[in-house]
Design a protein around this motif. Structure first.
Motif, short mmCIF file in Angstrom:
data_model
loop_
_atom_site.label_atom_id
_atom_site.label_comp_id
_atom_site.label_asym_id
_atom_site.label_seq_id
_atom_site.Cartn_x
_atom_site.Cartn_y
_atom_site.Cartn_z
N CYS A 109 1.44 14.94 4.03
CA CYS A 109 1.41 13.51 4.35
C CYS A 109 0.37 13.19 5.42
CB CYS A 109 2.79 13.04 4.81
SG CYS A 109 3.34 13.73 6.37
N GLY A 137 2.74 9.65 1.79
CA GLY A 137 2.73 10.97 1.18
C GLY A 137 4.13 11.51 0.97
N ARG A 144 0.82 -1.22 0.00
CA ARG A 144 0.00 0.00 0.00
C ARG A 144 0.86 1.27 0.00
NH1 ARG A 144 -4.44 0.06 4.40
NH2 ARG A 144 -5.14 1.70 3.00
N LYS A 176 -2.06 13.70 0.76
CA LYS A 176 -0.91 12.86 0.41
C LYS A 176 -0.07 13.49 -0.70
CE LYS A 176 -3.26 8.95 -0.13
NZ LYS A 176 -3.51 7.51 -0.43
N GLU A 177 -0.69 14.33 -1.53
CA GLU A 177 0.03 15.00 -2.61
C GLU A 177 0.62 16.33 -2.16
OE1 GLU A 177 -2.85 15.45 -5.67
OE2 GLU A 177 -3.12 13.29 -6.00
N ILE A 221 -9.42 5.22 6.55
CA ILE A 221 -9.32 6.66 6.80
C ILE A 221 -10.47 7.09 7.70
CG2 ILE A 221 -9.53 8.94 5.73
CD1 ILE A 221 -6.82 7.64 5.29
N THR A 243 -5.65 3.13 8.55
CA THR A 243 -6.64 2.44 7.72
C THR A 243 -7.72 1.82 8.60
OG1 THR A 243 -6.94 0.79 5.96
CG2 THR A 243 -5.34 0.26 7.67
N LYS A 266 -6.66 12.03 0.30
CA LYS A 266 -5.92 11.78 -0.95
C LYS A 266 -5.18 13.03 -1.40
CE LYS A 266 -8.98 8.09 -2.65
NZ LYS A 266 -10.02 7.72 -3.66
N LYS A 267 -5.83 14.19 -1.27
CA LYS A 267 -5.18 15.45 -1.63
C LYS A 267 -4.00 15.75 -0.72
CE LYS A 267 -9.10 17.93 -3.72
NZ LYS A 267 -9.96 19.14 -3.61
N LEU A 319 -12.21 11.10 2.98
CA LEU A 319 -11.32 10.25 2.19
C LEU A 319 -10.69 11.03 1.03
CD1 LEU A 319 -10.10 7.50 1.51
CD2 LEU A 319 -12.21 6.94 0.27
N ASN A 320 -11.49 11.81 0.31
CA ASN A 320 -10.95 12.57 -0.82
C ASN A 320 -9.96 13.64 -0.36
OD1 ASN A 320 -12.33 11.16 -2.82
ND2 ASN A 320 -14.13 12.49 -2.71
#
Length: 318
Positions: free
Chosen positions: A205, A113, A78, A201-202, A188, A186, A198-199, A194-195
């Motif tokens: 972290c 991240g 993962r 992580k970019e 989340i 895990t 994800k952002k 959740l979305n």
């Protein structure tokens, strides 16, 4: 056997082994594997309580390390990193503070991240507040995250609905880095974010002391453990809105116990709950602020003072 397998196995009984004891043993023995198989006398002499040593020996006999090896494979599939206490990338900010009674630095951190070495952890600022916050507090939280980004600070918060979410969004939308500290990695939590996770992580972290949500036990304690990491990572803590009870207050109390500056936004609307929370934190030593511009000045002052102290320590004669 991979060294991380032993870290994962020890994490299951983390309260028996203070991290500094683990670090000391690894320096002496050469590996965590040797600590895992150390005899009772060694562990007692290391400073582990006798009752914990007895329990650990029974635990060591009862478990199958292959279970943790399989978990390690899953974690790596993962793209989640495990950062042990002795790893060079483990945050010095968590290592070097004086932890309040009842709390210890995380033995390991689960990370996904942007690499921690690419984040200036010395410029972390924590942001916390109510989940069911007012519209005004929501706007302030977003502005706090935005201004922290514009002034090259890293926003640290807990991914909760409300103030946390808005602070993360403010940082991301303005080109900043942000760290979300979770009670477990895990699934989340909360799932509604959740979305956003994800952002993050970019643009920063996700961090946690726990890989998977516990199947049983005191889940509330995991959230408190999350709050200690938010306070520990941060140079100072910003409270946007709070009642007199709950996770936000606990996060602020931990930061105050760590001798960190805590800034709390003065309520603009006469509300019994938030007024009590504000008044309580001021009585405990928190500092009031009335605007985000005022807050940034206080944070700059805190950072510069801390920087001067580090420079003085570095230049002090040995």
């Amino acid at each position: 056997m991979d060294e991380l397998v032993y870290w994962l196995a020890l994490q299951e009984v983390y309260w028996w082994f203070p991290p500094r004891k683990i670090e000391s043993a690894i320096k002496e023995l050469g590996s965590i594997e040797k600590l895992w198989y150390a005899n009772e006398n060694y562990l007692i002499n290391l400073g582990i309580k006798r009752e914990f040593v007895k329990k650990f020996v029974e635990y060591r006999k009862s478990i199958n390390l292959e279970k943790f090896a399989e978990q390690l494979d899953e974690i790596r599939r993962r793209n989640i990193n495990i950062i042990p206490y002795v790893h060079p990338e483990y945050p010095e900010t968590l290592k070097n503070i004086k932890w309040p009674k009842k709390y210890l630095a995380p033995r390991i951190l689960f990370h996904v991240g942007v690499a921690l070495r690419s984040i200036n952890l010395k410029r972390c600022v924590g942001v916390a507040g109510r989940r069911l916050c007012s519209d005004h507090a929501s706007k302030i939280a977003y502005d706090v995250g935005a201004q922290l980004a514009k002034h090259n600070y890293v926003t640290v918060s807990g991914l909760a609905i409300g103030v946390d979410s808005e602070a993360h969004k403010g940082a991301i939308d303005n080109g900043g880095l942000t760290i979300a500290v979770l009670p477990w990695l895990t699934p989340i939590y909360p799932p509604e974010n959740l979305n956003l996770a994800k952002k993050i992580k970019e643009h920063g972290c996700l961090l946690s002391e726990c890989y998977r949500k516990p199947k049983s036990g005191n889940i509330k304690w995991r959230i408190i453990e999350r709050n200690k990491i938010i306070s520990g990572l941060s140079r100072c803590l910003v409270i946007v809105e709070t009642g007199k009870k709950g996770g936000t207050i606990r996060t602020a109390e931990i930061a105050l116990e760590m001798k960190k500056r805590v800034f709390v936004f003065a309520p603009k609307v006469a509300d019994d709950i938030t007024t009590k929370g504000y008044t309580y934190l001021i009585s405990r030593g928190a500092e009031s602020f009335n605007s985000v511009d005022e807050l940034i000045k206080k944070i700059d002052e805190t950072y510069q003072t801390s920087k001067r102290k580090r420079q003085n320590l570095d230049s002090a004669p040995i």
